[in-house]
Enzyme design. Structure first.
Site, PDB file in Angstrom:
ATOM      1  N   TYR A 143      -1.430  -0.322  11.217  1.00 58.09           N
ATOM      2  CA  TYR A 143      -1.687  -0.997   9.929  1.00 58.09           C
ATOM      3  C   TYR A 143      -0.520  -0.804   8.971  1.00 58.09           C
ATOM      4  O   TYR A 143       0.048  -1.776   8.452  1.00 58.09           O
ATOM      5  CB  TYR A 143      -2.988  -0.463   9.301  1.00 58.09           C
ATOM      6  CG  TYR A 143      -3.109  -0.781   7.817  1.00 58.09           C
ATOM      7  CD1 TYR A 143      -3.263  -2.094   7.373  1.00 58.09           C
ATOM      8  CD2 TYR A 143      -3.054   0.233   6.856  1.00 58.09           C
ATOM      9  CE1 TYR A 143      -3.361  -2.389   6.014  1.00 58.09           C
ATOM     10  CE2 TYR A 143      -3.147  -0.042   5.500  1.00 58.09           C
ATOM     11  CZ  TYR A 143      -3.306  -1.364   5.088  1.00 58.09           C
ATOM     12  OH  TYR A 143      -3.392  -1.650   3.744  1.00 58.09           O
TER      13      TYR A 143
ATOM     14  N   LYS B  47       2.287  -3.437   7.363  1.00 60.13           N
ATOM     15  CA  LYS B  47       2.471  -3.623   5.911  1.00 60.13           C
ATOM     16  C   LYS B  47       3.927  -3.357   5.523  1.00 60.13           C
ATOM     17  O   LYS B  47       4.496  -4.053   4.684  1.00 60.13           O
ATOM     18  CB  LYS B  47       1.529  -2.708   5.121  1.00 60.13           C
ATOM     19  CG  LYS B  47       0.049  -3.027   5.253  1.00 60.13           C
ATOM     20  CD  LYS B  47      -0.353  -4.388   4.692  1.00 60.13           C
ATOM     21  CE  LYS B  47      -0.280  -4.459   3.189  1.00 60.13           C
ATOM     22  NZ  LYS B  47      -0.800  -5.772   2.688  1.00 60.13           N
TER      23      LYS B  47
ATOM     24  N   THR C 213       0.826  -1.205   0.000  1.00 57.05           N
ATOM     25  CA  THR C 213       0.000   0.000   0.000  1.00 57.05           C
ATOM     26  C   THR C 213       0.865   1.262   0.000  1.00 57.05           C
ATOM     27  O   THR C 213       2.001   1.238   0.487  1.00 57.05           O
ATOM     28  CB  THR C 213      -0.898   0.003   1.259  1.00 57.05           C
ATOM     29  OG1 THR C 213      -1.425   1.312   1.467  1.00 57.05           O
ATOM     30  CG2 THR C 213      -0.143  -0.370   2.528  1.00 57.05           C
ATOM     31  N   ASP C 214       0.297   2.358  -0.485  1.00 56.48           N
ATOM     32  CA  ASP C 214       1.014   3.651  -0.428  1.00 56.48           C
ATOM     33  C   ASP C 214       1.222   4.105   1.020  1.00 56.48           C
ATOM     34  O   ASP C 214       2.089   4.940   1.293  1.00 56.48           O
ATOM     35  CB  ASP C 214       0.274   4.736  -1.223  1.00 56.48           C
ATOM     36  CG  ASP C 214      -1.147   5.023  -0.751  1.00 56.48           C
ATOM     37  OD1 ASP C 214      -1.675   4.288   0.114  1.00 56.48           O
ATOM     38  OD2 ASP C 214      -1.744   5.995  -1.252  1.00 56.48           O
ATOM     39  N   GLU C 215       0.435   3.534   1.954  1.00 60.33           N
ATOM     40  CA  GLU C 215       0.496   4.026   3.341  1.00 60.33           C
ATOM     41  C   GLU C 215       1.832   3.723   4.004  1.00 60.33           C
ATOM     42  O   GLU C 215       2.175   4.338   5.012  1.00 60.33           O
ATOM     43  CB  GLU C 215      -0.687   3.470   4.153  1.00 60.33           C
ATOM     44  CG  GLU C 215      -2.003   3.842   3.489  1.00 60.33           C
ATOM     45  CD  GLU C 215      -3.232   3.653   4.353  1.00 60.33           C
ATOM     46  OE1 GLU C 215      -3.117   3.681   5.584  1.00 60.33           O
ATOM     47  OE2 GLU C 215      -4.318   3.493   3.767  1.00 60.33           O
TER      48      GLU C 215
HETATM   49  P1  NAD Z   1     -10.192  -6.669   2.885  1.00 61.12           P
HETATM   50  O1  NAD Z   1     -10.107  -6.374   4.342  1.00 61.12           O
HETATM   51  O2  NAD Z   1     -11.447  -6.369   2.151  1.00 61.12           O
HETATM   52  O3  NAD Z   1      -9.889  -8.237   2.646  1.00 61.12           O
HETATM   53  C1  NAD Z   1      -8.864  -8.919   3.302  1.00 61.12           C
HETATM   54  C2  NAD Z   1      -9.098 -10.416   3.084  1.00 61.12           C
HETATM   55  O4  NAD Z   1      -8.022 -11.133   3.719  1.00 61.12           O
HETATM   56  C3  NAD Z   1     -10.396 -10.941   3.709  1.00 61.12           C
HETATM   57  O5  NAD Z   1     -11.062 -11.783   2.803  1.00 61.12           O
HETATM   58  C4  NAD Z   1      -9.933 -11.713   4.937  1.00 61.12           C
HETATM   59  O6  NAD Z   1     -10.796 -12.773   5.289  1.00 61.12           O
HETATM   60  C5  NAD Z   1      -8.581 -12.226   4.448  1.00 61.12           C
HETATM   61  N1  NAD Z   1      -7.657 -12.538   5.557  1.00 61.12           N
HETATM   62  C6  NAD Z   1      -7.366 -11.759   6.648  1.00 61.12           C
HETATM   63  N2  NAD Z   1      -6.491 -12.398   7.444  1.00 61.12           N
HETATM   64  C7  NAD Z   1      -6.205 -13.588   6.842  1.00 61.12           C
HETATM   65  C8  NAD Z   1      -5.348 -14.665   7.168  1.00 61.12           C
HETATM   66  N3  NAD Z   1      -4.616 -14.660   8.293  1.00 61.12           N
HETATM   67  N4  NAD Z   1      -5.294 -15.722   6.333  1.00 61.12           N
HETATM   68  C9  NAD Z   1      -6.035 -15.753   5.198  1.00 61.12           C
HETATM   69  N5  NAD Z   1      -6.876 -14.751   4.836  1.00 61.12           N
HETATM   70  C10 NAD Z   1      -6.942 -13.681   5.655  1.00 61.12           C
HETATM   71  O7  NAD Z   1      -8.937  -5.958   2.237  1.00 61.12           O
HETATM   72  P2  NAD Z   1      -8.726  -5.301   0.790  1.00 61.12           P
HETATM   73  O8  NAD Z   1      -9.137  -3.897   0.832  1.00 61.12           O
HETATM   74  O9  NAD Z   1      -9.292  -6.218  -0.233  1.00 61.12           O
HETATM   75  O10 NAD Z   1      -7.131  -5.310   0.723  1.00 61.12           O
HETATM   76  C11 NAD Z   1      -6.431  -6.408   0.111  1.00 61.12           C
HETATM   77  C12 NAD Z   1      -4.947  -6.099   0.126  1.00 61.12           C
HETATM   78  O11 NAD Z   1      -4.691  -4.887  -0.581  1.00 61.12           O
HETATM   79  C13 NAD Z   1      -4.376  -5.876   1.530  1.00 61.12           C
HETATM   80  O12 NAD Z   1      -3.107  -6.482   1.597  1.00 61.12           O
HETATM   81  C14 NAD Z   1      -4.265  -4.372   1.659  1.00 61.12           C
HETATM   82  O13 NAD Z   1      -3.227  -4.007   2.543  1.00 61.12           O
HETATM   83  C15 NAD Z   1      -3.943  -3.995   0.222  1.00 61.12           C
HETATM   84  N6  NAD Z   1      -4.354  -2.625  -0.169  1.00 61.12           N
HETATM   85  C16 NAD Z   1      -5.632  -2.193   0.033  1.00 61.12           C
HETATM   86  C17 NAD Z   1      -6.013  -0.916  -0.409  1.00 61.12           C
HETATM   87  C18 NAD Z   1      -7.426  -0.414  -0.235  1.00 61.12           C
HETATM   88  O14 NAD Z   1      -7.688   0.756  -0.533  1.00 61.12           O
HETATM   89  N7  NAD Z   1      -8.375  -1.226   0.197  1.00 61.12           N
HETATM   90  C19 NAD Z   1      -5.078  -0.085  -1.023  1.00 61.12           C
HETATM   91  C20 NAD Z   1      -3.766  -0.559  -1.217  1.00 61.12           C
HETATM   92  C21 NAD Z   1      -3.434  -1.849  -0.795  1.00 61.12           C
HETATM   93  P1  TYD Z   2     -10.245   4.801   4.914  1.00 59.30           P
HETATM   94  O1  TYD Z   2     -11.264   4.391   3.912  1.00 59.30           O
HETATM   95  O2  TYD Z   2     -10.319   4.205   6.281  1.00 59.30           O
HETATM   96  O3  TYD Z   2      -8.822   4.515   4.240  1.00 59.30           O
HETATM   97  P2  TYD Z   2      -7.327   4.919   4.753  1.00 59.30           P
HETATM   98  O4  TYD Z   2      -7.383   5.365   6.151  1.00 59.30           O
HETATM   99  O5  TYD Z   2      -6.615   3.615   4.609  1.00 59.30           O
HETATM  100  O6  TYD Z   2      -6.852   5.978   3.808  1.00 59.30           O
HETATM  101  O7  TYD Z   2     -10.263   6.371   5.065  1.00 59.30           O
HETATM  102  C1  TYD Z   2     -10.092   7.221   3.956  1.00 59.30           C
HETATM  103  C2  TYD Z   2     -10.068   8.644   4.472  1.00 59.30           C
HETATM  104  O8  TYD Z   2     -11.363   8.965   5.003  1.00 59.30           O
HETATM  105  C3  TYD Z   2      -9.081   8.850   5.597  1.00 59.30           C
HETATM  106  O9  TYD Z   2      -8.505  10.156   5.469  1.00 59.30           O
HETATM  107  C4  TYD Z   2      -9.933   8.795   6.853  1.00 59.30           C
HETATM  108  C5  TYD Z   2     -11.265   9.355   6.373  1.00 59.30           C
HETATM  109  N1  TYD Z   2     -12.454   8.833   7.083  1.00 59.30           N
HETATM  110  C6  TYD Z   2     -13.377   9.712   7.653  1.00 59.30           C
HETATM  111  O10 TYD Z   2     -13.225  10.939   7.592  1.00 59.30           O
HETATM  112  N2  TYD Z   2     -14.462   9.176   8.280  1.00 59.30           N
HETATM  113  C7  TYD Z   2     -14.667   7.840   8.392  1.00 59.30           C
HETATM  114  O11 TYD Z   2     -15.681   7.427   9.025  1.00 59.30           O
HETATM  115  C8  TYD Z   2     -13.723   6.950   7.789  1.00 59.30           C
HETATM  116  C9  TYD Z   2     -13.910   5.459   7.883  1.00 59.30           C
HETATM  117  C10 TYD Z   2     -12.635   7.506   7.136  1.00 59.30           C
END
Ligand code: NAD
Ligand code: TYD
Length: 340
Positions: free
Chosen positions: A153, A157, A128-130
């Site tokens: 988090y 990562k 992730t970019d985070e």
């Molecule tokens: P999500 O929370 O929707 O899904 C995570 C999945 O992982 C779930 O299905 C959960 O059951 C499974 N999981 C959790 N712990 C596990 C374990 N110990 N063993 C097997 N499965 C397990 O997450 P997402 O948003 O789909 O993110 C997927 C990946 O992408 C993550 O690695 C996250 O860090 C990365 N990512 C997410 C975003 C975003 O904006 N959502 C952006 C950049 C990177």
């Molecule tokens: P989020 O979807 O949790 O992603 P991330 O923290 O990984 O970027 O949040 C996106 C942005 O929205 C972040 O700046 C936090 C803000 N946010 C709120 O203002 N209110 C909320 O209830 C949530 C969940 C997020």
């Protein structure tokens, strides 16, 4: 090509599996998912019905389970591993960080180790970019920006990214790391900003915006991210990191107002609440390397993507209410109760 996709029942993993099964006939997928609160078999019910037993196989299990991983990877059963499995919500990592370290660090280690022993030909780790921390008002992250994670988090990562690097440097493992900006689209769990705000607006409930609402995220449609991961799988160089973004920086308040406008709801629903501790002010992704070396280009504009996403949640109201379990409501009540 036989893929082991971990975390395939979550938001991005399920979109990736659907994309790969639809676009590549030579691909078969084993989805290993623990089905935590964020994992939902319904996300892939259509794929299980269409391809189950042949090109799609689900295993409920934990990436921390070394014996299970050895069984799955035994006998060169898999050509590549794509690791989406993670604990992913920053707010939950503030409330309780232990599961983040267990899955994101120890789980990635167990998966790397099993893949190393099985001599898997490619290991794509989804980061992730985070991990780069927060930006000031200008500039973008590149792959050489130093890692400076600010939440439990993002720290977990970053730990996983460092293990990927070490397994490439030490063991010569063909590991590729991708780092993407904030995703939005169908099947996202309604704890993240966009689906949460859609849910609240539809219900006519207050929309909780942290702090002044001027924190900036660089939103990318999940299908653009999935296409990027596919390119990294097929064309990525071992040991390299690739950023994915979409040139789409938006302040949270603007995103929330746009959702309200799409749904025809009043901005009076917006509530400014106590900020998230350690809240990163701004993310912006430079993805020139992925453009030049992988041919990555995001295709979905934010206006169309967000409108379609809102429509998806309207059309899938049953999915949305099914994921709001007792445990979900308990976390939300406790977290937002503290922010009033
Ligand atoms: P999500 O929370 O929707 O899904 C995570 C999945 O992982 C779930 O299905 C959960 O059951 C499974 N999981 C959790 N712990 C596990 C374990 N110990 N063993 C097997 N499965 C397990 O997450 P997402 O948003 O789909 O993110 C997927 C990946 O992408 C993550 O690695 C996250 O860090 C990365 N990512 C997410 C975003 C975003 O904006 N959502 C952006 C950049 C990177
Ligand atoms: P989020 O979807 O949790 O992603 P991330 O923290 O990984 O970027 O949040 C996106 C942005 O929205 C972040 O700046 C936090 C803000 N946010 C709120 O203002 N209110 C909320 O209830 C949530 C969940 C997020």
């Amino acid at each position: 090509m036989r893929l082991l996709v971990t975390g395939g029942s979550g938001f991005i993993g399920s979109n990736f599996i659907r994309h790969m099964l639809a676009s590549r006939e030579d691909v078969s997928i084993v989805n290993l998912d623990k089905l935590t609160y964020a994992g939902n078999p319904q996300n892939l019910a259509d794929m299980a019905a269409r391809h189950g037993g042949a090109r799609y196989h689900f295993i409920k299990g934990d990436i921390c389970d070394a014996c299970l991983l050895d069984d799955i990877l035994h006998g060169k059963a898999v050509d590549a591993v794509i690791n989406f499995a993670a604990e992913t919500h920053v707010d939950r990592s503030i409330a309780d960080s232990a599961p983040f370290l267990t899955t994101n660090v120890m789980g990635t280690h167990a998966l790397l180790e099993a893949a190393r022993k099985a001599r898997v030909e490619r290991f794509v780790h989804i980061s992730t970019d985070e991990v780069y921390g927060a930006l000031g008002p200008t500039g973008t992250f590149t792959e050489t920006t130093p890692l400076a994670p600010n939440s439990p988090y993002s720290a977990s990562k970053a730990g996983a990214d460092m293990l990927c690097r070490a397994y490439f440097k030490t063991h010569g493992m063909p590991v590729v790391v991708t780092r993407c900006s904030n995703n939005y689209g169908p099947y996202q769990f309604p704890e993240k900003l966009i689906p949460l705000m859609i849910l609240k607006a539809r219900a006519g409930e207050p929309l909780p915006v942290y702090g002044d609402g001027l924190h900036v995220r660089d939103w990318i449609h999940v299908l653009d991210h999935c296409r990027g991961v596919e390119l990294a799988l097929m064309k990525g160089e071992p040991g390299e990191v690739y950023n994915f973004g979409s040139d789409n920086e938006k302040a949270n308040l603007e995103v929330v107002r746009t959702i309200l406008a799409i749904l025809g709801k009043s901005e009076d629903l917006i509530r400014f609440v106590a900020d998230r501790p350690g809240h990163d002010r701004r993310y912006a992704m430079g993805y020139e390397k992925a453009q030049a070396r992988l041919g990555f280009t995001p295709l979905i504009g934010f206006a169309d993507g967000l409108r379609e996403t809102v429509r998806w949640y309207e059309d899938n109201a049953a999915w949305l209410s099914a994921v709001q379990t007792g445990a979900y409501r308990e976390f939300m009540d406790s977290w937002y109760g503290e922010r009033k």
